[in-house]
Design an enzyme around this catalytic site. Structure first.
Site, PDB file in Angstrom:
ATOM      1  CE  LYS A 279     -10.022  16.570 -11.991  1.00 40.77           C
ATOM      2  NZ  LYS A 279      -9.023  17.501 -11.453  1.00 40.77           N
ATOM      3  NE  ARG A 353       1.887  16.962 -12.625  1.00 38.22           N
ATOM      4  CZ  ARG A 353       1.884  17.776 -11.562  1.00 38.22           C
ATOM      5  NH1 ARG A 353       2.870  17.708 -10.682  1.00 38.22           N
ATOM      6  NH2 ARG A 353       0.918  18.653 -11.390  1.00 38.22           N
TER       7      ARG A 353
END
Length: 505
Positions: A279, A353
């Site tokens: 990030k 996920r």
């Protein structure tokens, strides 16, 4: 911890640091709400006029403090805005009462006791006010010096709820529910706010084990060795770049009269750097909050146990830390999941996920009546719904509608979202069974479609993407603090109650 008492005393006669009254926004100015009659009388019936002179309008969340006149034993009157006044013969909205109580509690930081004389026409009103006050009084101070040493103030110590009936079983039960529920929401907030150097997968698991022992919940923790033996490739793949190894925690609350089984699955990334798909600066400073889903599930299971809800609830916390290192999963790697499916990892920052997929498969093995997963899953959902609303996806439209209605009932903003079949093709992989990324547009829906692949055949399932409301970076409002909010806990607990009562089939 803020205490809650039900009092039969009047607003003018109870000794407290302040008495809280409601004021609504009327057509011609502020209108004093029911519950404040004795206070208004002490102002010679001119409380609304005084408030208007001071600039108050009755707008939601507006707080006005004024010295109490003779005849009121509390030295301060705090008038809190309730928003638009209801039509004649209509009651005040419970969420408006909840938010007003939260605003008042925050404004009374440093006080020992406050009397809340807000409108109460039914048990639900009393419960909403209690919830709002107890949530509004929350403060996270674990890493700060003592309040009397650093010049800060302690949260409001006691809430005295006026207008409730302390001898009435329904009111007593509502107060007890509010206490248990808000304590667990605040537990979730504490976990979310805890710095990631202290909250690791291992320490999070230890906290759940301690709570399980206290509240009669069976807790099972799978460490990295057990995960490897069991073939949990998703959880291990996300956690392998960190020196803090992952965990899968199972919390099982059972009730002797529980005819239904509800499984809750929470994403618990205790810190998300993005992994190798790192990030950028400006997007990683608050990533301690990426375990908010697991915190919500943990809090909901404990609340269900404390409230004795007649349903069996199993919580699954998929805990890992997503870090870059020489051992981290790389873009292009293929993971073999617990289900046996293979996943090509195109972006290591789409890690939630992956851990949820293993937990969903494991939860499905018990064939529960329904599974609900909760996760701070996608920035796309924040772009779609904003910072205060979570998205709901499901493989059953009726179940999705029920969860949406439950969320609205308890005061949590949500919105039903679709799972368009045409977006599934974007996750096709030339190397594996499926990729962890698909089309960029509709990214929140793509993530939901990925999770659906790992839900057992014939099991009703819903996915709550709480990326927006889980962590509040702005100024506090209502009962919502800066930082972790405990989003989805109230929805999950009410879902458990509705399931126990048979309302969900």
């Amino acid at each position: 911890m803020t205490a809650l008492t039900l009092s039969t005393a009047g607003a003018a006669t109870l000794r407290a640091d302040a008495v809280v009254v409601g004021v609504a926004k009327g057509a011609k100015g502020p209108v004093v709400a029911p519950g404040a009659e004795a206070v208004d009388k002490a102002f010679a019936g001119k409380l609304a006029t005084v408030l208007q002179t001071l600039g108050a309008s009755g707008a939601e969340g507006e707080v006005t403090k004024l010295p109490a006149p003779d005849g009121i034993k509390s030295p301060v009157v705090l008038a809190v805005g309730l928003g638009a006044a209801p039509e004649q013969d209509e009651a005040y909205d419970t969420e408006a009462l909840r938010r007003a109580a939260g605003s008042a509690a925050r404004a009374l930081t440093g006080s020992k006791k406050a009397a809340f004389a807000l409108p109460i026409e039914a048990v639900e009103d009393a419960e909403a006010i209690a919830e709002g006050a107890l949530l509004g009084a929350y403060a996270f101070t674990a890493y700060q010096g003592k309040a009397d040493e650093n010049g800060g103030k302690k949260p409001l110590a006691e809430v005295a709820l006026l207008g409730a009936k302390p001898r009435d079983k329904a009111f007593k039960a509502a107060a007890e529910r509010a206490i248990a529920l808000t304590e667990e929401i605040n537990r979730a907030r504490d976990l979310i706010n805890t710095p990631p150097n202290d909250l690791t997968p291992e320490s999070f698991a230890a906290i759940t084990a301690a709570a399980g022992k206290e509240h009669g919940i069976k807790v099972q923790v799978l460490d990295e060795k057990a995960l490897a033996k069991g073939g949990f490739g998703g959880i291990l793949g996300v956690g392998q770049g960190s020196q803090n190894p992952p965990r899968l925690v199972k919390l099982a609350y059972t009730h002797s009269k529980g005819a239904k089984h509800l499984a809750l699955v929470g994403k618990g990334i205790t810190y998300d750097s993005g992994g190798i798909s790192l990030k950028p600066a400006g997007h990683n400073e608050t990533m301690k909050c990426d375990m908010s889903g697991a915190a919500a599930v943990f809090a909901a299971v404990v609340a269900a146990a404390r409230l004795g809800i007649a349903v069996n609830v199993t919580g699954w916390l998929a805990l890992a830390e997503n870090m870059p290192s020489g051992s981290a999963t790389r873009p292009g790697d293929v993971l073999r999941m617990y289900s046996g499916k293979t996943v090509e990892v195109l972006n290591t920052d789409a890690e939630g996920r992956l851990v949820l997929a293993d937990a969903l498969t494991k939860a499905s093995e018990e064939n529960p009546d329904a599974i609900v997963d909760v996760a701070t899953l996608t920035g796309a959902m924040v772009l779609a719904l904003g910072n205060r609303t979570f998205g709901i996806m499901s493989n059953d439209d009726a179940f999705r509608t029920s969860i949406h209605e439950i969320a609205e009932e308890v005061g949590e903003a949500s919105w039903p979202m679709p799972l368009p079949a045409d977006l599934r093709k974007g996750m096709d992989s030339p190397t594996a069974d499926i990729a962890n990324m698909g089309e960029r547009m509709g990214g929140g829906l793509v993530a939901g479609l990925f999770l659906k692949e790992f839900v057992g055949e014939g099991i009703t399932w819903a996915h709550l993407d709480i990326a927006g409301p889980a962590f509040h970076e702005g100024a506090p409002y209502g009962y919502t603090p800066k930082g972790g909010t405990g989003s989805a806990v109230r929805t999950l607990v009410r879902l458990a109650e509705r399931t126990a009562s048979g309302d969900l089939g």
